[in-house]
Design an enzyme around this catalytic site. Sequence first.
Site, PDB file in Angstrom:
ATOM      1  N   TYR A   1      34.910 -40.289 -36.840  1.00 52.80           N
ATOM      2  CA  TYR A   1      34.336 -41.635 -36.799  1.00 52.80           C
ATOM      3  C   TYR A   1      33.063 -41.716 -37.622  1.00 52.80           C
ATOM      4  O   TYR A   1      32.240 -40.788 -37.590  1.00 52.80           O
ATOM      5  CB  TYR A   1      33.972 -42.015 -35.361  1.00 52.80           C
ATOM      6  CG  TYR A   1      35.157 -42.334 -34.480  1.00 52.80           C
ATOM      7  CD1 TYR A   1      36.021 -43.373 -34.799  1.00 52.80           C
ATOM      8  CD2 TYR A   1      35.378 -41.615 -33.309  1.00 52.80           C
ATOM      9  CE1 TYR A   1      37.098 -43.673 -33.972  1.00 52.80           C
ATOM     10  CE2 TYR A   1      36.444 -41.914 -32.474  1.00 52.80           C
ATOM     11  CZ  TYR A   1      37.308 -42.943 -32.810  1.00 52.80           C
ATOM     12  OH  TYR A   1      38.351 -43.235 -31.997  1.00 52.80           O
TER      13      TYR A   1
ATOM     14  N   LYS B   1      24.383 -28.893  -5.086  1.00 52.09           N
ATOM     15  CA  LYS B   1      24.594 -30.333  -5.315  1.00 52.09           C
ATOM     16  C   LYS B   1      25.381 -30.547  -6.618  1.00 52.09           C
ATOM     17  O   LYS B   1      25.524 -29.602  -7.414  1.00 52.09           O
ATOM     18  CB  LYS B   1      23.235 -31.033  -5.373  1.00 52.09           C
ATOM     19  CG  LYS B   1      22.380 -30.581  -6.553  1.00 52.09           C
ATOM     20  CD  LYS B   1      20.933 -30.986  -6.389  1.00 52.09           C
ATOM     21  CE  LYS B   1      20.121 -30.527  -7.594  1.00 52.09           C
ATOM     22  NZ  LYS B   1      18.671 -30.646  -7.351  1.00 52.09           N
TER      23      LYS B   1
HETATM   24  C1  LIG Z   1      18.035 -29.385  -7.592  1.00 50.62           C
HETATM   25  C2  LIG Z   1      16.960 -28.890  -6.737  1.00 50.62           C
HETATM   26  C3  LIG Z   1      16.576 -27.534  -6.757  1.00 50.62           C
HETATM   27  C4  LIG Z   1      17.159 -26.518  -7.727  1.00 50.62           C
HETATM   28  O1  LIG Z   1      16.580 -26.653  -8.995  1.00 50.62           O
HETATM   29  P1  LIG Z   1      16.947 -25.622 -10.180  1.00 50.62           P
HETATM   30  O2  LIG Z   1      16.026 -25.990 -11.257  1.00 50.62           O
HETATM   31  O3  LIG Z   1      18.368 -25.916 -10.531  1.00 50.62           O
HETATM   32  O4  LIG Z   1      16.781 -24.278  -9.639  1.00 50.62           O
HETATM   33  C5  LIG Z   1      15.634 -27.117  -5.842  1.00 50.62           C
HETATM   34  N1  LIG Z   1      15.068 -27.979  -4.973  1.00 50.62           N
HETATM   35  C6  LIG Z   1      15.399 -29.286  -4.940  1.00 50.62           C
HETATM   36  C7  LIG Z   1      14.738 -30.196  -3.962  1.00 50.62           C
HETATM   37  C8  LIG Z   1      16.336 -29.791  -5.823  1.00 50.62           C
HETATM   38  O5  LIG Z   1      16.653 -31.088  -5.797  1.00 50.62           O
END
Ligand SMILES: *Cc1c(COP(=O)(O)O)cnc(C)c1O
Length: 356
Positions: free
Chosen positions: A251, A35
């Site tokens: 800044y 994702k």
């Molecule tokens: C993002 C996600 C993961 C992976 O998590 P990590 O901490 O990056 O390994 C696993 N399961 C679900 C449902 C997620 O949304």
Amino acid sequence: MSRPARVIVNTHAVQANLEVVRACAPGAKVMAIVKADAYGHGIARIASALSPHVDAFGVASIEEALRVRAAKVTTPIVLLEGPFAAEEIDDIAANALETVVHTQAQVRWLEKAPVGVPVWVKIDSGMHRLGFDPAEAASAIESLRRSGRPVRLMTHLASTHRESDPSVTQQLKLFEQLVSRYPGDRSIANSGAVLGWPQCHANWVRPGIMLYGVSPFSGKRGADHGLVPAMTVVSSLIAVRNVDAGGSVGYGKAYVCAERMPVGVVAFGYGDGYPRHAATGTPVIVNGVRTQVIGEASMDMLTVDLRPVPRARPGDPVTLWGADLPVEEVAASAGTIPYELLCRVRMRARYVESVG
Ligand SMILES: *Cc1c(COP(=O)(O)O)cnc(C)c1O
């Protein structure tokens, strides 16, 4: 020459990190989480590199799933939050996507989808984000089972980033109680649980951050687990200045020089995904030498202390994080987590792939 900001993605590192997942959870199938554009690494690139070696991909939307399919990847894909609206069922069916369901509405929408594709019922075992309450889970599972679909059961853990948090065992226990009556595949573990909670491996693991070579645990680094960082973010010095004692940089006079000193200006800022709250002292590498960010990052630029690299010149290479500078350190210095830094760089920087 164009703007020097670059994100270098090492797909071999991602493949090697998958081997670490396999070694930790030898019996489990792997749903590689890609994702958010594969945590900023490029979803098509990462899905192509991993597709022969994983059992499924996990994404957050149909758009992400279609980008995986557009890369000619035929591995199963799971929509981790399920459909957002009934209209999405056509695309889900047309692309044979697997989906999570966490509401009764999603269960109803799914009635129109083909029954051959597995569905993942998400149960809230204590994180209180997505998932059926324990009391509602049974009716959702049973109605999906009656429709003849393969039903898989999953939950998500809230606190695997702390290496011994009692809530993990509580969540595990509740989930196991709820699902013990049903057959079928189960999935619990994110990266933290893959590495630190073998009792949570079940028969599918869902690693994300560890595939990219980054530790899920606060205070640790990928290398502590044998992981190799897959993303290196680089740019160059575009100016070198000498600032007098008492002179301020950037800044809001966020940094005042205690002595006359050389200051470098790097073509990388929060518009490229660098954390604006990275404090003075955040590590950065110039010409292979570790030094520090000074002052506050601006949109296109940040300023660095060149006292340890007095010969540095415009055009010299700068590493913001990556193979030689753990993103975990930069994140800690900026009061954030590495996940956020990885996801944010895709805004503007150009990507290049490395072969090893
Ligand atoms: C993002 C996600 C993961 C992976 O998590 P990590 O901490 O990056 O390994 C696993 N399961 C679900 C449902 C997620 O949304």
